[in-house]
Design an enzyme around this catalytic site. Structure first.
Site, PDB file in Angstrom:
ATOM      1  N   ASP A 187       0.854  -1.200   0.000  1.00  0.00           N
ATOM      2  CA  ASP A 187       0.000   0.000   0.000  1.00  0.00           C
ATOM      3  C   ASP A 187       0.889   1.249   0.000  1.00  0.00           C
ATOM      4  OD1 ASP A 187      -3.001   0.934   0.691  1.00  0.00           O
ATOM      5  OD2 ASP A 187      -1.566   2.227   1.750  1.00  0.00           O
ATOM      6  N   GLU A 230      -5.043   2.012  -4.106  1.00  0.00           N
ATOM      7  CA  GLU A 230      -3.579   1.958  -4.145  1.00  0.00           C
ATOM      8  C   GLU A 230      -3.034   0.678  -3.533  1.00  0.00           C
ATOM      9  OE1 GLU A 230      -4.495   4.167  -0.247  1.00  0.00           O
ATOM     10  OE2 GLU A 230      -5.424   3.729  -2.175  1.00  0.00           O
TER      11      GLU A 230
END
Length: 314
Positions: A187, A230
């Site tokens: 992430d 993301e």
């Protein structure tokens, strides 16, 4: 013509044809007019005829593939694949002869004489002592189906796998008993701030670059996918905890070692990355549990100051 009466017999002489047998000499010319390939083998599976369309599609002439071994060697140059195909074909022929049934339609991807690939459907019938193959080029259909499958399992932005492909691959690995197996959650730190400040176009470019950098570390056996936003996931079959942590460190370095460049805006931005690592248990029942533990490790990395790798306990 009155109802119930049979039509009058056709006199072949009316058409300048003295006997149906006269057609025999014209059969090769007729076959050459067909828009499909025709291949005829004798009882020993030696090819004795191919028509013009067969050669047009595959490039092979009768001299190239008359011997059965030559046909398999040319069409399936990979020895392992060739062995499987030959075994399947032998079993099919034996089963058909024993049961007196018809040979089912076969679809195969073949290597052409020029080295290219074509997908053909084979309609095979045994007529007397001969095997007649009608070969239809279905490459366009097969390529379209393959492209649709690829799109269904690919993230359109980054070119990495998508969530569907990731979890399908994970379930396959678990079902096959592939252990050890590690799952990673990746992430980007403060990604929302990047989007809010510079716009989603910059955010999208950053995601594409993350996927590119990850691929410099991963190989085809290691499944990379964008799971949403993301977040990326990675599956590492054959990796124990020590090896998984070492690879996670390499991934972290690849993503963060240099700033992300955005030439359109003259930007150079450093982006931190958190990675959570978890190991599949021997009795792991589903990929969801493995990735949930990797996700918890990911958030532990965020709570610990971000831009680091953390491993789930147990």
């Amino acid at each position: 013509m009155p109802t119930g009466l049979s039509p009058p017999p056709v006199n072949l002489e009316d058409f300048g044809q003295s006997s149906p047998l006269d057609l025999g000499a014209s059969i090769p010319q007729i076959f050459d007019l067909l828009p499909i390939g025709v291949q005829i083998d004798n009882a020993e599976h030696r090819t004795i005829y191919v028509n013009a369309r067969f050669t047009e599609v595959l490039g092979y002439t009768l001299a190239d593939i008359a011997d059965n071994e030559d046909w398999f060697r040319c069409s399936y140059p990979d020895p392992a694949e060739r062995a499987v195909i030959r075994q399947e074909w032998s079993e099919t022929i034996e089963r058909v002869i024993t049961a007196g049934s018809e040979i089912p339609v076969i679809e195969r991807r073949l290597t052409c004489k020029n080295g290219g690939k074509k997908t053909l459907e084979f309609y095979v019938r045994r007529i007397g002592e001969y095997f007649v193959y009608l070969n239809i080029d279905v490459s366009a259909r097969a390529n379209l189906a393959e492209e649709m499958r690829r799109l269904a399992f690919t993230d359109s932005l980054t070119g990495a796998g998508n969530r569907r492909s990731f979890f399908a691959a994970g379930e396959d690995l678990l079902s096959a008993g592939r252990r050890p197996l590690a799952g990673l959650m990746v992430d980007l730190d403060h990604f929302k701030s990047l989007n809010d400040r510079f716009g989603h176009q910059i955010g999208d470019e950053a995601l594409v670059e993350v996927a590119v950098r990850c691929r410099t570390v991963l190989d085809d056996e290691q499944h990379l996918a964008r799971l949403g936003g993301e977040e990326f996931g990675v599956l590492l079959p054959g990796y124990d905890q020590q090896a998984a942590l070492a690879l996670a460190a390499r991934l972290h370095h690849a993503v963060t070692e240099r700033p992300f460049l955005f030439p359109a805006l003259g930007l150079e931005v450093s982006i931190g990355t958190c990675i959570g690592v978890a190991m599949a248990a021997e009795d792991e029942s589903g990929i969801d549990g493995l990735m949930a533990r990797a996700d918890r490790a990911l958030y532990e990395a965020k709570r610990s100051g971000r831009n680091r790798v953390c491993c789930a306990e147990g």
